[in-house]
Scaffold this motif. Structure first.
Motif, PDB file in Angstrom:
ATOM      1  N   GLY A 165      32.948   8.484  36.302  1.00  0.00           N
ATOM      2  CA  GLY A 165      32.491   7.112  36.114  1.00  0.00           C
ATOM      3  C   GLY A 165      32.739   6.543  34.741  1.00  0.00           C
ATOM      4  O   GLY A 165      32.868   5.314  34.580  1.00  0.00           O
ATOM      5  N   ASP A 166      32.828   7.416  33.710  1.00  0.00           N
ATOM      6  CA  ASP A 166      33.047   6.940  32.346  1.00  0.00           C
ATOM      7  C   ASP A 166      34.522   6.784  32.005  1.00  0.00           C
ATOM      8  O   ASP A 166      34.853   6.304  30.917  1.00  0.00           O
ATOM      9  N   ALA A 167      35.403   7.203  32.898  1.00  0.00           N
ATOM     10  CA  ALA A 167      36.834   7.068  32.646  1.00  0.00           C
ATOM     11  C   ALA A 167      37.274   5.619  32.902  1.00  0.00           C
ATOM     12  O   ALA A 167      36.561   4.835  33.520  1.00  0.00           O
ATOM     13  N   PRO A 189      36.683   3.111  45.028  1.00  0.00           N
ATOM     14  CA  PRO A 189      36.804   1.949  44.141  1.00  0.00           C
ATOM     15  C   PRO A 189      35.599   1.853  43.199  1.00  0.00           C
ATOM     16  O   PRO A 189      34.466   2.121  43.607  1.00  0.00           O
ATOM     17  N   ARG A 190      35.863   1.499  41.968  1.00  0.00           N
ATOM     18  CA  ARG A 190      34.782   1.328  41.010  1.00  0.00           C
ATOM     19  C   ARG A 190      33.885   0.156  41.423  1.00  0.00           C
ATOM     20  O   ARG A 190      34.383  -0.909  41.796  1.00  0.00           O
ATOM     21  N   ILE A 191      32.579   0.358  41.380  1.00  0.00           N
ATOM     22  CA  ILE A 191      31.631  -0.729  41.590  1.00  0.00           C
ATOM     23  C   ILE A 191      31.412  -1.386  40.224  1.00  0.00           C
ATOM     24  O   ILE A 191      30.866  -0.765  39.309  1.00  0.00           O
ATOM     25  N   VAL A 192      31.859  -2.582  40.073  1.00  0.00           N
ATOM     26  CA  VAL A 192      31.812  -3.250  38.771  1.00  0.00           C
ATOM     27  C   VAL A 192      30.414  -3.802  38.553  1.00  0.00           C
ATOM     28  O   VAL A 192      29.991  -4.776  39.189  1.00  0.00           O
ATOM     29  N   THR A 193      29.670  -3.187  37.656  1.00  0.00           N
ATOM     30  CA  THR A 193      28.300  -3.592  37.356  1.00  0.00           C
ATOM     31  C   THR A 193      27.893  -2.985  36.023  1.00  0.00           C
ATOM     32  O   THR A 193      28.379  -1.919  35.644  1.00  0.00           O
ATOM     33  N   ARG A 194      27.024  -3.682  35.313  1.00  0.00           N
ATOM     34  CA  ARG A 194      26.465  -3.091  34.095  1.00  0.00           C
ATOM     35  C   ARG A 194      25.201  -2.302  34.405  1.00  0.00           C
ATOM     36  O   ARG A 194      24.650  -1.634  33.526  1.00  0.00           O
ATOM     37  N   HIS A 195      24.743  -2.338  35.637  1.00  0.00           N
ATOM     38  CA  HIS A 195      23.478  -1.691  36.004  1.00  0.00           C
ATOM     39  C   HIS A 195      23.721  -0.258  36.467  1.00  0.00           C
ATOM     40  O   HIS A 195      23.703   0.056  37.658  1.00  0.00           O
ATOM     41  N   THR A 196      23.954   0.620  35.471  1.00  0.00           N
ATOM     42  CA  THR A 196      24.324   2.008  35.738  1.00  0.00           C
ATOM     43  C   THR A 196      23.364   3.013  35.117  1.00  0.00           C
ATOM     44  O   THR A 196      23.654   4.206  35.067  1.00  0.00           O
ATOM     45  N   HIS A 197      22.225   2.533  34.649  1.00  0.00           N
ATOM     46  CA  HIS A 197      21.275   3.417  33.960  1.00  0.00           C
ATOM     47  C   HIS A 197      20.696   4.436  34.945  1.00  0.00           C
ATOM     48  O   HIS A 197      20.134   4.070  35.965  1.00  0.00           O
ATOM     49  N   GLY A 198      20.895   5.719  34.641  1.00  0.00           N
ATOM     50  CA  GLY A 198      20.330   6.761  35.487  1.00  0.00           C
ATOM     51  C   GLY A 198      21.242   7.265  36.587  1.00  0.00           C
ATOM     52  O   GLY A 198      20.799   8.025  37.461  1.00  0.00           O
ATOM     53  N   THR A 199      22.525   6.900  36.549  1.00  0.00           N
ATOM     54  CA  THR A 199      23.423   7.365  37.604  1.00  0.00           C
ATOM     55  C   THR A 199      23.560   8.887  37.609  1.00  0.00           C
ATOM     56  O   THR A 199      23.574   9.512  38.669  1.00  0.00           O
ATOM     57  N   ARG A 229      26.223   5.399  45.160  1.00  0.00           N
ATOM     58  CA  ARG A 229      26.982   4.165  45.351  1.00  0.00           C
ATOM     59  C   ARG A 229      26.119   3.095  46.026  1.00  0.00           C
ATOM     60  O   ARG A 229      26.153   1.916  45.645  1.00  0.00           O
ATOM     61  N   ALA A 230      25.311   3.505  47.000  1.00  0.00           N
ATOM     62  CA  ALA A 230      24.428   2.541  47.655  1.00  0.00           C
ATOM     63  C   ALA A 230      23.383   2.007  46.680  1.00  0.00           C
ATOM     64  O   ALA A 230      23.045   0.815  46.693  1.00  0.00           O
ATOM     65  N   ALA A 231      22.874   2.881  45.811  1.00  0.00           N
ATOM     66  CA  ALA A 231      21.877   2.454  44.826  1.00  0.00           C
ATOM     67  C   ALA A 231      22.488   1.532  43.771  1.00  0.00           C
ATOM     68  O   ALA A 231      21.829   0.607  43.281  1.00  0.00           O
ATOM     69  N   LEU A 232      23.749   1.767  43.411  1.00  0.00           N
ATOM     70  CA  LEU A 232      24.437   0.857  42.501  1.00  0.00           C
ATOM     71  C   LEU A 232      24.581  -0.531  43.127  1.00  0.00           C
ATOM     72  O   LEU A 232      24.350  -1.553  42.476  1.00  0.00           O
ATOM     73  N   GLU A 233      24.941  -0.559  44.388  1.00  0.00           N
ATOM     74  CA  GLU A 233      25.100  -1.835  45.087  1.00  0.00           C
ATOM     75  C   GLU A 233      23.770  -2.588  45.196  1.00  0.00           C
ATOM     76  O   GLU A 233      23.743  -3.820  45.245  1.00  0.00           O
ATOM     77  N   ALA A 234      22.664  -1.816  45.233  1.00  0.00           N
ATOM     78  CA  ALA A 234      21.343  -2.421  45.430  1.00  0.00           C
ATOM     79  C   ALA A 234      20.583  -2.631  44.126  1.00  0.00           C
ATOM     80  O   ALA A 234      19.388  -2.948  44.142  1.00  0.00           O
ATOM     81  N   LEU A 245      19.200   1.478  38.756  1.00  0.00           N
ATOM     82  CA  LEU A 245      19.736   1.413  40.122  1.00  0.00           C
ATOM     83  C   LEU A 245      18.657   0.944  41.085  1.00  0.00           C
ATOM     84  O   LEU A 245      17.474   0.940  40.771  1.00  0.00           O
ATOM     85  N   GLY A 246      19.089   0.618  42.294  1.00  0.00           N
ATOM     86  CA  GLY A 246      18.150   0.180  43.325  1.00  0.00           C
ATOM     87  C   GLY A 246      17.792   1.315  44.268  1.00  0.00           C
ATOM     88  O   GLY A 246      18.062   1.239  45.472  1.00  0.00           O
ATOM     89  N   HIS A 247      17.162   2.370  43.737  1.00  0.00           N
ATOM     90  CA  HIS A 247      16.780   3.510  44.574  1.00  0.00           C
ATOM     91  C   HIS A 247      15.959   3.082  45.781  1.00  0.00           C
ATOM     92  O   HIS A 247      16.123   3.597  46.885  1.00  0.00           O
ATOM     93  N   HIS A 248      15.073   2.132  45.539  1.00  0.00           N
ATOM     94  CA  HIS A 248      14.099   1.727  46.549  1.00  0.00           C
ATOM     95  C   HIS A 248      14.732   1.082  47.775  1.00  0.00           C
ATOM     96  O   HIS A 248      14.143   1.054  48.848  1.00  0.00           O
ATOM     97  N   ALA A 249      15.958   0.560  47.597  1.00  0.00           N
ATOM     98  CA  ALA A 249      16.572  -0.229  48.659  1.00  0.00           C
ATOM     99  C   ALA A 249      17.529   0.572  49.527  1.00  0.00           C
ATOM    100  O   ALA A 249      18.085   0.045  50.483  1.00  0.00           O
ATOM    101  N   VAL A 250      17.756   1.851  49.179  1.00  0.00           N
ATOM    102  CA  VAL A 250      18.713   2.665  49.935  1.00  0.00           C
ATOM    103  C   VAL A 250      18.044   3.204  51.194  1.00  0.00           C
ATOM    104  O   VAL A 250      16.964   3.809  51.129  1.00  0.00           O
TER     105      VAL A 250
END
Length: 251
Positions: A165-167, A189-199, A229-234, A245-250
């Protein structure tokens, strides 16, 4: 009809006051994947989406007491190790794991998403014992470099998941390397988001739940990657920096 017993996962890691990473992300992940989460907190951090402002490690005696309290009563099906904070803590954890025969997922937390350094050179040196004990170690790009790169990991003869993910690039590649086996490579495919804390915390805990439930390593990694990936999307979009991330929404 009796419900199946959830996998009991002991997380040995630091606390994130903002809830996005560390013990808090671990508990959310394990719970959402049907496991039972327990914790041995190694350090308290003051942090949010913009960075880590303070860290205080707990005493090795208190950490040992937390581990013993969980193991001696509820029992453990898998262990996830995250931020340790000091060489003495790393060695203590390695000592306690010698008495357990369950799968261990070691996330060698050294650098936070924000760039904060969370392990010094002596702590990284103490990681050797934990990598040998772990079922799989899950370094990101800078962590793998700090551990000596693929050549050093091969010389150690340990299994590891090199997270990409950091590449750079539009495609994320994760590579599972195991002694005596062909590498398993996942690309997406990379999920383009700045919300990556805790991946990283989330991925390692998700793998631990799978292993604790009896999945093979490849299947556990596949399921964990899908969860992340689902949590990143959520991701709910909280904070001004690297949001949670959106753990709660997966589902």
């Amino acid at each position: 009809m009796t419900a199946p017993r959830p996998a009991r996962v002991l997380v040995i890691a630091g606390s994130d006051s903002s809830g996005g990473a560390g013990i808090q992300a671990d508990i959310k992940t394990i719970t959402m994947l049907g496991g039972y989460a327990m914790s041995a907190i190694t350090a308290i951090t003051a942090q949010n989406t913009r960075g880590v402002s303070a860290v205080e490690a707990l005493s090795p005696d208190l950490i040992a007491a937390q581990i013993e309290a969980c193991v001696s009563d509820i029992g453990v099906d898998a262990v996830k190790i995250g931020m340790l904070g000091a060489p003495a803590i790393a060695h203590l954890v390695a000592d306690r794991l010698e008495a357990l025969t369950v799968p261990v997922v070691f996330d060698p937390v050294m650098i936070a998403t924000s760039g904060a350094v969370l392990a010094d050179a002596a702590t990284i040196a103490a990681f050797e014992r934990l990598m040998r004990r772990a079922t799989v170690t899950t370094p990101n790009v800078p962590e793998l470099a700090a551990l000596g790169g693929p050549e050093a990991m091969a010389a150690r003869g340990v299994a590891y998941l090199a997270k990409g993910g950091d590449a750079e690039g539009a495609t994320i590649e994760d590579r599972l390397v195991r002694p005596g086996a062909a590498p398993v490579v996942w690309q997406a495919p990379r999920i383009v988001t700045r919300h990556t804390h805790g991946t990283g915390c989330t991925l390692a805990s998700a793998i631990a739940v799978g292993l604790g439930a009896g999945l093979g390593l490849v299947e556990a990694v596949e399921r964990a990657r899908a969860f992340v990936r689902a949590a990143l999307e959520a991701a709910p979009g909280f904070g001004a920096g690297h949001g949670p991330l959106g753990h709660h929404a997966v589902r």
